[in-house]
Design a protein around this motif. Structure first.
Motif, short mmCIF file in Angstrom:
data_model
loop_
_atom_site.label_atom_id
_atom_site.label_comp_id
_atom_site.label_asym_id
_atom_site.label_seq_id
_atom_site.Cartn_x
_atom_site.Cartn_y
_atom_site.Cartn_z
N THR A 195 28.93 40.33 25.69
CA THR A 195 27.71 39.54 25.79
C THR A 195 27.58 38.57 24.62
OG1 THR A 195 26.67 41.42 26.86
CG2 THR A 195 25.22 39.70 26.08
N LEU A 196 27.92 39.04 23.44
CA LEU A 196 27.82 38.19 22.25
C LEU A 196 28.81 37.04 22.32
CD1 LEU A 196 26.56 37.76 19.46
CD2 LEU A 196 28.37 39.20 18.54
N GLN A 197 30.04 37.31 22.76
CA GLN A 197 31.03 36.25 22.88
C GLN A 197 30.60 35.21 23.92
OE1 GLN A 197 34.77 38.07 23.74
NE2 GLN A 197 35.28 38.36 21.60
N ALA A 198 30.11 35.66 25.05
CA ALA A 198 29.68 34.72 26.09
C ALA A 198 28.52 33.86 25.59
CB ALA A 198 29.27 35.49 27.35
N TRP A 199 27.61 34.45 24.84
CA TRP A 199 26.47 33.70 24.30
C TRP A 199 26.94 32.64 23.31
CZ3 TRP A 199 24.39 33.32 19.34
CH2 TRP A 199 23.17 32.65 19.27
N VAL A 200 27.89 33.00 22.45
CA VAL A 200 28.40 32.04 21.46
C VAL A 200 29.11 30.88 22.15
CG1 VAL A 200 30.11 31.75 19.61
CG2 VAL A 200 28.54 33.68 19.55
N ILE A 201 29.93 31.18 23.14
CA ILE A 201 30.65 30.12 23.86
C ILE A 201 29.66 29.22 24.59
CG2 ILE A 201 32.24 29.67 25.75
CD1 ILE A 201 33.69 32.23 24.91
N TRP A 202 28.68 29.80 25.25
CA TRP A 202 27.69 29.01 25.97
C TRP A 202 26.90 28.11 25.03
CZ3 TRP A 202 27.05 27.77 30.80
CH2 TRP A 202 25.85 27.22 31.22
N THR A 203 26.54 28.65 23.86
CA THR A 203 25.80 27.87 22.88
C THR A 203 26.64 26.71 22.37
OG1 THR A 203 24.60 29.85 22.23
CG2 THR A 203 24.53 28.00 20.72
N LEU A 204 27.91 26.96 22.08
CA LEU A 204 28.77 25.90 21.57
C LEU A 204 28.98 24.81 22.62
CD1 LEU A 204 31.42 27.89 19.53
CD2 LEU A 204 29.54 26.51 18.67
#
Length: 104
Positions: free
Chosen positions: A48-57
């Motif tokens: 979940t954290l990785q997906a959130w970081v990628i989406w934010t970037l």
């Protein structure tokens, strides 16, 4: 974006699986069970954290491109006015209500 999310999801799942196998295979008493449970809990949130970081970037990149476009449009020279007062014909033109090629 989908390709990257899928690959990172697979990578984090493999990492989490290896961590679980490691935590199960070590002898009892080497690692405190509280820390092992905490590691498993944090491992579950890794995807979940990785997906959130990628989406934010990716969203940040889109917003930066939007700002670049606005700056490009702001630097365009403005169009000339619709009516240029110095290039107006005389008030009497055309005097015969018809335009001859020589009048131009």
């Amino acid at each position: 974006m989908e390709w990257l999310c899928f690959r990172l999801d697979m990578l984090s799942s493999l990492t989490f699986s290896f961590s679980l196998v490691f935590l199960i295979s070590i002898p009892t008493g080497v690692i405190d069970s509280n820390l092992a449970g905490l590691a498993v809990t944090y491992g579950l949130n890794l995807n979940t954290l990785q997906a959130w970081v990628i989406w934010t970037l990716c969203n940040l990149e889109n917003k930066i491109i939007s700002v670049e476009r606005i700056l490009q449009y702001a630097s365009f020279p403005s169009e000339p006015p619709l009516v240029i007062e110095s290039n107006q014909p005389e008030q009497s033109w055309p005097s015969r209500r018809e335009v001859d090629i020589h009048d131009l």
